[in-house]
Design a protein around this motif. Structure first.
Motif, PDB file in Angstrom:
ATOM      1  N   MET A 104       4.047  40.342 -14.767  1.00 30.87           N
ATOM      2  CA  MET A 104       3.096  41.576 -15.084  1.00 30.87           C
ATOM      3  C   MET A 104       2.102  41.044 -15.905  1.00 30.87           C
ATOM      4  N   HIS A 105       0.733  40.895 -15.402  1.00 32.28           N
ATOM      5  CA  HIS A 105      -0.427  40.260 -15.957  1.00 32.28           C
ATOM      6  C   HIS A 105      -0.968  40.843 -17.107  1.00 32.28           C
ATOM      7  N   GLU A 106      -0.288  41.475 -18.063  1.00 32.45           N
ATOM      8  CA  GLU A 106      -0.777  41.789 -19.361  1.00 32.45           C
ATOM      9  C   GLU A 106      -0.158  41.169 -20.495  1.00 32.45           C
ATOM     10  N   TYR A 107      -1.335  41.052 -21.262  1.00 33.15           N
ATOM     11  CA  TYR A 107      -1.216  40.631 -22.850  1.00 33.15           C
ATOM     12  C   TYR A 107       0.206  40.591 -23.263  1.00 33.15           C
ATOM     13  N   ILE A 127       5.297  25.052 -19.537  1.00 41.80           N
ATOM     14  CA  ILE A 127       5.134  26.526 -18.917  1.00 41.80           C
ATOM     15  C   ILE A 127       3.940  26.644 -18.208  1.00 41.80           C
ATOM     16  N   ILE A 128       3.819  27.111 -17.119  1.00 45.62           N
ATOM     17  CA  ILE A 128       2.527  27.489 -16.308  1.00 45.62           C
ATOM     18  C   ILE A 128       2.389  28.957 -16.103  1.00 45.62           C
ATOM     19  N   LEU A 129       1.221  29.465 -16.697  1.00 45.41           N
ATOM     20  CA  LEU A 129       0.929  30.819 -16.891  1.00 45.41           C
ATOM     21  C   LEU A 129      -0.466  30.854 -15.734  1.00 45.41           C
ATOM     22  N   HIS A 130      -0.039  31.873 -14.813  1.00 43.19           N
ATOM     23  CA  HIS A 130      -1.024  31.941 -13.799  1.00 43.19           C
ATOM     24  C   HIS A 130      -2.096  33.089 -14.209  1.00 43.19           C
ATOM     25  N   ASP A 131      -3.140  33.092 -13.591  1.00 47.34           N
ATOM     26  CA  ASP A 131      -3.990  34.207 -13.760  1.00 47.34           C
ATOM     27  C   ASP A 131      -4.627  34.346 -15.121  1.00 47.34           C
ATOM     28  N   GLY A 179      -7.014  30.043 -12.805  1.00 46.27           N
ATOM     29  CA  GLY A 179      -6.780  29.808 -14.022  1.00 46.27           C
ATOM     30  C   GLY A 179      -5.361  29.453 -14.457  1.00 46.27           C
ATOM     31  N   LEU A 180      -4.955  28.151 -14.500  1.00 43.44           N
ATOM     32  CA  LEU A 180      -3.376  27.781 -14.778  1.00 43.44           C
ATOM     33  C   LEU A 180      -3.218  27.369 -16.398  1.00 43.44           C
ATOM     34  N   GLY A 181      -2.866  28.334 -16.828  1.00 36.54           N
ATOM     35  CA  GLY A 181      -2.509  27.846 -18.303  1.00 36.54           C
ATOM     36  C   GLY A 181      -1.463  27.067 -18.583  1.00 36.54           C
TER      37      GLY A 181
END
Ligand SMILES: C[S@@+](CC[C@H](N)C(=O)[O-])C[C@H]1O[C@@H](n2cnc3c(N)ncnc32)[C@H](O)[C@@H]1O
Length: 232
Positions: A104-107, A127-131, A179-181
């Motif tokens: 779920m792409h919410e903060y 850790i990779i965070l997408h979007d 955007g790959l965190g």
């Protein structure tokens, strides 16, 4: 394989870390049809999604193509439920070395996913965070307001939060693939100083004016340099 900076995507990042660092344990939160998950070559993989978009036949086909899928563990539930009900048992003795957070792409959702994943991440895990890098206001709205097209939500706020509140983590975003965190347990390069209450009030316009600074945005090539990897 011939990777260029323009084609670096999350699977390239995962493949390079897996192969060159010889990683073994992988978690993916938000798996959908397994487009990425089934391709990852790792002896221990955990998939979490409340609505898997694949059937048994696809699982079998993907296992023939990539036999490491034989040992996969699947949890058809939210990531919050997985961490509350299963993670302690499933991940005991198997510290995570790599995780893709793409649920779920919410903060607050993405933040909980990072914080929960960190509880099971090895000291040198990634850790990779997408979007993390929405390009339009419409891509950055809350899920309930999303109409059509690309949806990245406000995962960018999770990046701002981690860079403000976690002096134990180094966080940057690769300027590629939405955007790959990248989150690692290293000294932060250049911390921010926002409170959670301030972050909650930030708008897309604020973000658009401060994108490079707030995301600690890096060119895709930085990935190879940061982890000391060969560009394949
Ligand atoms: C963008 S898709 C994931 C794509 C996949 N990681 C890939 O790279 O091909 C997002 C997925 O997150 C799942 N999702 C939504 N809410 C979630 C939650 N609370 N916990 C885990 N996954 C969630 C959705 O069901 C959806 O399949």
């Amino acid at each position: 394989m011939n990777h260029t900076t323009t084609t670096l995507n999350r699977l390239d990042v995962i493949d390079a870390l897996m192969a060159q660092k010889k990683l073994k344990n992988y978690l993916e939160i938000g798996v959908a049809n397994g487009h990425i998950f089934f391709r990852v070559r790792s002896p221990f993989k955990v998939a979490v999604d409340p609505a898997f978009a694949f059937d048994t036949l696809r699982r079998i086909g993907k296992t023939i193509l990539n036999p490491s899928n034989l040992a996969n563990q699947y949890f058809e539930k939210t990531s919050d439920a997985f961490f509350a009900e299963d993670a302690g048992r499933v991940l005991t003795g198997k510290p995570l070395q790599l995780a893709l957070i793409d649920g779920m792409h919410e903060y607050q959702f993405a933040l909980r996913d990072v914080e929960n994943t960190l509880r099971y991440l090895s000291h040198d895990g990634v850790i990779i965070l997408h979007d993390c890098n929405p390009q339009t206001p419409g891509a950055a709205v809350p899920y309930e307001e999303w109409v059509e097209g690309q949806w990245n939500g406000d995962v960018w706020k999770t990046i701002v939060h981690l860079r403000s509140q976690r002096p134990d983590l180094n966080v940057f975003v690769l300027d590629t693939d939405q955007g790959l965190g990248i989150v690692t347990r290293r000294k932060p390069e250049s911390p921010l100083a926002f409170t959670p209450a301030q972050i909650a009030q930030l708008t897309y316009d604020d973000f658009a004016q401060n994108r490079v600074h707030w995301l600690n945005l890096k060119s895709p090539d930085y990935f190879y340099a940061y982890f000391g990897l060969e560009k394949e």
